[in-house]
Design a protein around this motif. Sequence first.
Motif, PDB file in Angstrom:
ATOM      1  N   GLY A  45       0.801  -1.238  -0.096  1.00  0.00           N
ATOM      2  CA  GLY A  45      -0.014   0.021   0.020  1.00  0.00           C
ATOM      3  C   GLY A  45       0.822   1.532   0.011  1.00  0.00           C
ATOM      4  N   LYS A  48       4.079   1.251  -4.448  1.00  0.00           N
ATOM      5  CA  LYS A  48       5.164   0.888  -5.313  1.00  0.00           C
ATOM      6  C   LYS A  48       4.568   0.440  -6.809  1.00  0.00           C
ATOM      7  CE  LYS A  48       5.649  -2.861  -2.924  1.00  0.00           C
ATOM      8  NZ  LYS A  48       4.441  -2.763  -1.832  1.00  0.00           N
ATOM      9  N   THR A  50       1.954   1.832  -8.269  1.00  0.00           N
ATOM     10  CA  THR A  50       1.554   2.849  -8.883  1.00  0.00           C
ATOM     11  C   THR A  50       2.729   3.711  -9.246  1.00  0.00           C
ATOM     12  OG1 THR A  50      -0.247   2.861  -7.212  1.00  0.00           O
ATOM     13  CG2 THR A  50       0.514   5.180  -8.456  1.00  0.00           C
TER      14      THR A  50
HETATM   15  N1  LIG Z   1       1.362   8.928  -4.799  1.00  0.00           N
HETATM   16  C1  LIG Z   1       0.047   8.773  -4.441  1.00  0.00           C
HETATM   17  N2  LIG Z   1      -0.807   9.404  -3.859  1.00  0.00           N
HETATM   18  C2  LIG Z   1      -1.984   9.034  -3.506  1.00  0.00           C
HETATM   19  N3  LIG Z   1      -2.358   7.704  -3.529  1.00  0.00           N
HETATM   20  C3  LIG Z   1      -1.460   6.775  -3.920  1.00  0.00           C
HETATM   21  C4  LIG Z   1      -0.037   7.226  -4.542  1.00  0.00           C
HETATM   22  N4  LIG Z   1       0.446   6.050  -5.066  1.00  0.00           N
HETATM   23  C5  LIG Z   1      -0.607   4.986  -4.585  1.00  0.00           C
HETATM   24  N5  LIG Z   1      -1.698   5.418  -4.143  1.00  0.00           N
HETATM   25  C6  LIG Z   1      -2.776   4.776  -3.956  1.00  0.00           C
HETATM   26  O1  LIG Z   1      -2.400   3.729  -2.761  1.00  0.00           O
HETATM   27  C7  LIG Z   1      -2.793   2.794  -2.931  1.00  0.00           C
HETATM   28  C8  LIG Z   1      -1.655   1.641  -2.953  1.00  0.00           C
HETATM   29  O2  LIG Z   1      -1.051   1.851  -4.077  1.00  0.00           O
HETATM   30  P1  LIG Z   1      -0.157   0.610  -4.841  1.00  0.00           P
HETATM   31  O3  LIG Z   1       0.670   1.164  -6.006  1.00  0.00           O
HETATM   32  O4  LIG Z   1      -1.095  -0.576  -5.135  1.00  0.00           O
HETATM   33  O5  LIG Z   1       0.821   0.054  -3.557  1.00  0.00           O
HETATM   34  P2  LIG Z   1       1.891  -1.008  -3.328  1.00  0.00           P
HETATM   35  O6  LIG Z   1       2.078  -1.478  -4.777  1.00  0.00           O
HETATM   36  O7  LIG Z   1       2.918  -0.570  -2.577  1.00  0.00           O
HETATM   37  O8  LIG Z   1       0.767  -2.073  -2.685  1.00  0.00           O
HETATM   38  C9  LIG Z   1      -3.814   2.438  -4.240  1.00  0.00           C
HETATM   39  O9  LIG Z   1      -5.011   2.738  -3.917  1.00  0.00           O
HETATM   40  C10 LIG Z   1      -3.259   3.844  -4.914  1.00  0.00           C
HETATM   41  O10 LIG Z   1      -4.214   4.415  -5.868  1.00  0.00           O
END
Ligand SMILES: Nc1ncnc2c1ncn2[C@@H]1O[C@H](COP(=O)(O)OP(=O)(O)O)[C@@H](O)[C@H]1O
Length: 218
Positions: A45, A48, A50
């Motif tokens: 969360g 990563k 994203t």
């Molecule tokens: N820079 C950001 N600002 C706001 N929300 C974000 C950002 N990066 C990711 N998110 C949100 O946070 C959540 C987790 O992101 P994700 O990329 O799936 O994380 P991970 O791969 O580390 O588990 C998703 O709902 C995403 O839309």
Amino acid sequence: MELFAMSTLSNSTNIFWHECQVGKPAKQKLLNQNGCVVWITGLSGSGKSTLACSLSRELHSKGKLSYVLDGDNLRHGLNKDLGFKPEDRTENIRRTGEVAKLFADAGLICVASLISPYRRDRDTCRAMLPDANFIEVFMNMPLELCEARDPKGLYKLARAGKIKGFTGIDDPYEPPISCEIELNQENGVCPTPTFMAGKVVTYLEEKGFLGYLRVWWI
Ligand SMILES: Nc1ncnc2c1ncn2[C@@H]1O[C@H](COP(=O)(O)OP(=O)(O)O)[C@@H](O)[C@H]1O
Ligand SMILES: Nc1ncnc2c1ncn2[C@@H]1O[C@H](COP(=O)(O)OS(=O)(=O)O)[C@@H](OP(=O)(O)O)[C@H]1O
């Protein structure tokens, strides 16, 4: 030299490295970029995947070829036999590191996004490449933020004891001691994915990965 760099400890005996004439420099020249691994580590969360996608998009728009190895996705195929016990996570990271090395050898900017919670496992992947070619990016987002996001509802299940050994709850996350790039909240606000991808792109540009340059450590 190249032969030494590509060899690893193995249980197989009587095996020999076969060198191909079209080597890494030729591929890099073709692509006008230098292969490397951008390794994104952080809590579930933390953003990563994203960031990985945003970075890949930015690079694509600059005419640079990248490939994303995402932990969740790899667990649908290459790593589908692995769970979340420490030894499974270690093997997950080792395999991904080996694949990332191959992509970098093909001249690509390989973006790996996995929790990769154990420092030693990340260092093992770093050691697979010439040091400058492993760029560790730490998504240093507080657990409270990740838990508040909880896009898959996994923290909730972990807090309820329905998932055991969840990173950050009842399994450790070991932050990097020295990494190439650390991304943090600024004034309590998480920067946009595009902003963070821009930071990584700037780093890659400054280190010469986005143009072909034949230097001894590549
Ligand atoms: N820079 C950001 N600002 C706001 N929300 C974000 C950002 N990066 C990711 N998110 C949100 O946070 C959540 C987790 O992101 P994700 O990329 O799936 O994380 P991970 O791969 O580390 O588990 C998703 O709902 C995403 O839309
Ligand atoms: N026990 C436990 N701990 C942590 N994460 C868990 C667990 N069980 C399932 N998941 C989901 O698996 C995703 C993490 O896979 P990774 O391959 O990146 O993990 S690791 O690097 O081997 O630790 C992770 O995805 P991300 O949220 O994208 O990080 C979770 O959705």
